[in-house]
Design a protein around this motif. Sequence first.
Motif, PDB file in Angstrom:
ATOM      1  N   ASP A   4       0.827  -1.203   0.000  1.00  0.00           N
ATOM      2  CA  ASP A   4       0.000   0.000   0.000  1.00  0.00           C
ATOM      3  C   ASP A   4       0.863   1.256   0.000  1.00  0.00           C
ATOM      4  O   ASP A   4       1.824   1.368   0.773  1.00  0.00           O
ATOM      5  CB  ASP A   4      -0.909   0.025   1.233  1.00  0.00           C
ATOM      6  N   THR A   5       0.491   2.200  -0.873  1.00  0.00           N
ATOM      7  CA  THR A   5       1.298   3.412  -1.057  1.00  0.00           C
ATOM      8  C   THR A   5       0.508   4.681  -0.761  1.00  0.00           C
ATOM      9  O   THR A   5       1.042   5.639  -0.214  1.00  0.00           O
ATOM     10  CB  THR A   5       1.856   3.466  -2.498  1.00  0.00           C
ATOM     11  N   TRP A   6      -0.750   4.728  -1.149  1.00  0.00           N
ATOM     12  CA  TRP A   6      -1.633   5.847  -0.820  1.00  0.00           C
ATOM     13  C   TRP A   6      -1.085   7.181  -1.342  1.00  0.00           C
ATOM     14  O   TRP A   6      -0.948   8.144  -0.606  1.00  0.00           O
ATOM     15  CB  TRP A   6      -1.882   5.929   0.686  1.00  0.00           C
ATOM     16  N   LYS A   7      -0.761   7.214  -2.610  1.00  0.00           N
ATOM     17  CA  LYS A   7      -0.280   8.424  -3.251  1.00  0.00           C
ATOM     18  C   LYS A   7      -1.022   8.619  -4.568  1.00  0.00           C
ATOM     19  O   LYS A   7      -1.622   7.692  -5.116  1.00  0.00           O
ATOM     20  CB  LYS A   7       1.220   8.322  -3.572  1.00  0.00           C
ATOM     21  N   SER A   8      -0.930   9.829  -5.091  1.00  0.00           N
ATOM     22  CA  SER A   8      -1.318  10.062  -6.479  1.00  0.00           C
ATOM     23  C   SER A   8      -0.227   9.465  -7.359  1.00  0.00           C
ATOM     24  O   SER A   8       0.967   9.717  -7.147  1.00  0.00           O
ATOM     25  CB  SER A   8      -1.442  11.565  -6.748  1.00  0.00           C
ATOM     26  N   VAL A   9      -0.625   8.672  -8.350  1.00  0.00           N
ATOM     27  CA  VAL A   9       0.384   8.028  -9.198  1.00  0.00           C
ATOM     28  C   VAL A   9       1.151   9.064 -10.018  1.00  0.00           C
ATOM     29  O   VAL A   9       2.331   8.865 -10.330  1.00  0.00           O
ATOM     30  CB  VAL A   9      -0.252   6.961 -10.115  1.00  0.00           C
ATOM     31  N   SER A  10       0.513  10.177 -10.374  1.00  0.00           N
ATOM     32  CA  SER A  10       1.235  11.220 -11.109  1.00  0.00           C
ATOM     33  C   SER A  10       2.248  11.907 -10.199  1.00  0.00           C
ATOM     34  O   SER A  10       3.339  12.293 -10.646  1.00  0.00           O
ATOM     35  CB  SER A  10       0.264  12.241 -11.707  1.00  0.00           C
ATOM     36  N   ASP A  11       1.923  12.047  -8.916  1.00  0.00           N
ATOM     37  CA  ASP A  11       2.906  12.578  -7.970  1.00  0.00           C
ATOM     38  C   ASP A  11       4.092  11.631  -7.860  1.00  0.00           C
ATOM     39  O   ASP A  11       5.252  12.068  -7.838  1.00  0.00           O
ATOM     40  CB  ASP A  11       2.281  12.776  -6.593  1.00  0.00           C
ATOM     41  N   MET A  12       3.833  10.337  -7.803  1.00  0.00           N
ATOM     42  CA  MET A  12       4.923   9.372  -7.697  1.00  0.00           C
ATOM     43  C   MET A  12       5.835   9.431  -8.924  1.00  0.00           C
ATOM     44  O   MET A  12       7.054   9.321  -8.803  1.00  0.00           O
ATOM     45  CB  MET A  12       4.357   7.962  -7.514  1.00  0.00           C
ATOM     46  N   TRP A  13       5.234   9.628 -10.086  1.00  0.00           N
ATOM     47  CA  TRP A  13       6.051   9.767 -11.299  1.00  0.00           C
ATOM     48  C   TRP A  13       6.916  11.025 -11.208  1.00  0.00           C
ATOM     49  O   TRP A  13       8.097  11.000 -11.562  1.00  0.00           O
ATOM     50  CB  TRP A  13       5.152   9.819 -12.535  1.00  0.00           C
ATOM     51  N   ASN A  14       6.324  12.098 -10.706  1.00  0.00           N
ATOM     52  CA  ASN A  14       7.074  13.329 -10.495  1.00  0.00           C
ATOM     53  C   ASN A  14       8.242  13.098  -9.534  1.00  0.00           C
ATOM     54  O   ASN A  14       9.359  13.590  -9.755  1.00  0.00           O
ATOM     55  CB  ASN A  14       6.149  14.414  -9.929  1.00  0.00           C
ATOM     56  N   TYR A  15       7.984  12.346  -8.470  1.00  0.00           N
ATOM     57  CA  TYR A  15       9.020  12.124  -7.463  1.00  0.00           C
ATOM     58  C   TYR A  15      10.215  11.365  -8.053  1.00  0.00           C
ATOM     59  O   TYR A  15      11.370  11.697  -7.767  1.00  0.00           O
ATOM     60  CB  TYR A  15       8.462  11.357  -6.264  1.00  0.00           C
ATOM     61  N   GLN A  16       9.929  10.352  -8.869  1.00  0.00           N
ATOM     62  CA  GLN A  16      11.060   9.611  -9.429  1.00  0.00           C
ATOM     63  C   GLN A  16      11.864  10.471 -10.401  1.00  0.00           C
ATOM     64  O   GLN A  16      13.084  10.329 -10.495  1.00  0.00           O
ATOM     65  CB  GLN A  16      10.612   8.287 -10.071  1.00  0.00           C
ATOM     66  N   GLU A  17      11.189  11.403 -11.083  1.00  0.00           N
ATOM     67  CA  GLU A  17      11.931  12.316 -11.952  1.00  0.00           C
ATOM     68  C   GLU A  17      12.807  13.256 -11.121  1.00  0.00           C
ATOM     69  O   GLU A  17      13.952  13.547 -11.481  1.00  0.00           O
ATOM     70  CB  GLU A  17      10.967  13.122 -12.828  1.00  0.00           C
ATOM     71  N   ILE A  18      12.259  13.745 -10.013  1.00  0.00           N
ATOM     72  CA  ILE A  18      13.038  14.618  -9.124  1.00  0.00           C
ATOM     73  C   ILE A  18      14.243  13.860  -8.571  1.00  0.00           C
ATOM     74  O   ILE A  18      15.369  14.370  -8.568  1.00  0.00           O
ATOM     75  CB  ILE A  18      12.153  15.144  -7.972  1.00  0.00           C
ATOM     76  N   LEU A  19      14.023  12.626  -8.122  1.00  0.00           N
ATOM     77  CA  LEU A  19      15.115  11.830  -7.564  1.00  0.00           C
ATOM     78  C   LEU A  19      16.203  11.579  -8.604  1.00  0.00           C
ATOM     79  O   LEU A  19      17.400  11.642  -8.291  1.00  0.00           O
ATOM     80  CB  LEU A  19      14.593  10.503  -7.023  1.00  0.00           C
ATOM     81  N   SER A  20      15.802  11.299  -9.829  1.00  0.00           N
ATOM     82  CA  SER A  20      16.790  11.005 -10.865  1.00  0.00           C
ATOM     83  C   SER A  20      17.630  12.228 -11.205  1.00  0.00           C
ATOM     84  O   SER A  20      18.796  12.100 -11.589  1.00  0.00           O
ATOM     85  CB  SER A  20      16.107  10.464 -12.126  1.00  0.00           C
ATOM     86  N   GLU A  21      17.053  13.421 -11.058  1.00  0.00           N
ATOM     87  CA  GLU A  21      17.797  14.652 -11.323  1.00  0.00           C
ATOM     88  C   GLU A  21      18.608  15.092 -10.104  1.00  0.00           C
ATOM     89  O   GLU A  21      19.759  15.502 -10.225  1.00  0.00           O
ATOM     90  CB  GLU A  21      16.832  15.767 -11.732  1.00  0.00           C
ATOM     91  N   LEU A  22      17.995  14.993  -8.922  1.00  0.00           N
ATOM     92  CA  LEU A  22      18.637  15.479  -7.705  1.00  0.00           C
ATOM     93  C   LEU A  22      19.723  14.522  -7.195  1.00  0.00           C
ATOM     94  O   LEU A  22      20.731  14.958  -6.656  1.00  0.00           O
ATOM     95  CB  LEU A  22      17.567  15.675  -6.620  1.00  0.00           C
ATOM     96  N   LYS A  23      19.471  13.214  -7.369  1.00  0.00           N
ATOM     97  CA  LYS A  23      20.366  12.168  -6.867  1.00  0.00           C
ATOM     98  C   LYS A  23      20.714  12.403  -5.388  1.00  0.00           C
ATOM     99  O   LYS A  23      21.882  12.553  -5.017  1.00  0.00           O
ATOM    100  CB  LYS A  23      21.634  12.075  -7.714  1.00  0.00           C
ATOM    101  N   PRO A  24      19.699  12.414  -4.541  1.00  0.00           N
ATOM    102  CA  PRO A  24      19.952  12.685  -3.120  1.00  0.00           C
ATOM    103  C   PRO A  24      20.671  11.522  -2.449  1.00  0.00           C
ATOM    104  O   PRO A  24      20.580  10.372  -2.890  1.00  0.00           O
ATOM    105  CB  PRO A  24      18.540  12.866  -2.555  1.00  0.00           C
ATOM    106  N   SER A  25      21.359  11.828  -1.385  1.00  0.00           N
ATOM    107  CA  SER A  25      21.988  10.796  -0.565  1.00  0.00           C
ATOM    108  C   SER A  25      21.077  10.391   0.597  1.00  0.00           C
ATOM    109  O   SER A  25      21.251   9.323   1.172  1.00  0.00           O
ATOM    110  CB  SER A  25      23.315  11.306  -0.013  1.00  0.00           C
ATOM    111  N   LEU A  26      20.154  11.271   0.919  1.00  0.00           N
ATOM    112  CA  LEU A  26      19.246  11.015   2.042  1.00  0.00           C
ATOM    113  C   LEU A  26      17.826  11.402   1.653  1.00  0.00           C
ATOM    114  O   LEU A  26      17.591  12.506   1.148  1.00  0.00           O
ATOM    115  CB  LEU A  26      19.690  11.814   3.269  1.00  0.00           C
ATOM    116  N   ILE A  27      16.901  10.484   1.874  1.00  0.00           N
ATOM    117  CA  ILE A  27      15.471  10.745   1.683  1.00  0.00           C
ATOM    118  C   ILE A  27      14.812  10.698   3.050  1.00  0.00           C
ATOM    119  O   ILE A  27      14.975   9.725   3.796  1.00  0.00           O
ATOM    120  CB  ILE A  27      14.827   9.728   0.733  1.00  0.00           C
ATOM    121  N   ILE A  28      14.093  11.748   3.383  1.00  0.00           N
ATOM    122  CA  ILE A  28      13.401  11.840   4.668  1.00  0.00           C
ATOM    123  C   ILE A  28      11.907  11.796   4.397  1.00  0.00           C
ATOM    124  O   ILE A  28      11.377  12.632   3.662  1.00  0.00           O
ATOM    125  CB  ILE A  28      13.756  13.150   5.398  1.00  0.00           C
ATOM    126  N   GLU A  29      11.240  10.835   4.986  1.00  0.00           N
ATOM    127  CA  GLU A  29       9.791  10.695   4.827  1.00  0.00           C
ATOM    128  C   GLU A  29       9.142  10.764   6.202  1.00  0.00           C
ATOM    129  O   GLU A  29       9.426   9.939   7.065  1.00  0.00           O
ATOM    130  CB  GLU A  29       9.460   9.362   4.153  1.00  0.00           C
TER     131      GLU A  29
END
Length: 244
Positions: A59-84
């Motif tokens: 279970d994820t409970w997100k908008s799927v378009s938001d999740m697509w946006n997030y993976q694009e942000i992650l691929s560009e930002l390449k963070p070392s730490l994700i805080i949820e």
Amino acid sequence: MDLKAVGQIAKTSFSSFRRLVNSGVSLFLYQPTGSEPEEYHKWYYNTFVWNKTKWLGVDTWKSVSDMWNYQEILSELKPSLIIEFGSNRGGSALFFAHVMQRLGHPFKVLSVDINHSILDPAAVNDPDILFVESSSSAPEIAEQIQRLKEEFPGKIFAILDSNHERDHVLAEMKLLRPLLASGDYLVVEDSCVNGHPVLPGWGPGPYEAIEAYEHEFPSDYAHDEGREQKFGFTFAPYGFLIRN
């Protein structure tokens, strides 16, 4: 080539040309009225389809378009730490971990919730996710983040999706203030509640927390409006923020 074949080619070419012209005309004539994204947002939220969204069975409970946006942000930002902040069953933490694993960059996902009794084992068993049971606004969480920053230096992607009351979200944002550096990314989710445009009776929530924060610290963040508007609607309106 016989005349029959030539005629067939001409017929096909004309048919293709006609479809192209008709498509161009329809694109010009059919324009949205401006209400479509908001109405779709209400349908998406009020039918609880987001409540049936899973990542690899979790279970994820997100908008799927938001999740697509997030993976694009992650691929560009390449963070070392994700805080949820806000783990639920762990689906989004697992999603973030899987995206980062494909990118091949050393990282850690820190996922915080006041109760982890419903976490899915698939998320718990991922070695790149650290689940911490605590209030997300507790000072101990700031200390934990500081230790992880030292262990995993680099950019940070943070997402707030726990208690959706204004004061709690504001406290989370203030906790992160000394921990996020220029270029780090913050998403404040569920700023759509309290009439933005769903659940108008909710009361002050994440949207109002962002407003209150920016009234106090007006220069901290720039709004990533391109990301916010990319798919027409988001569960995080006004909530895609880049640290200045």
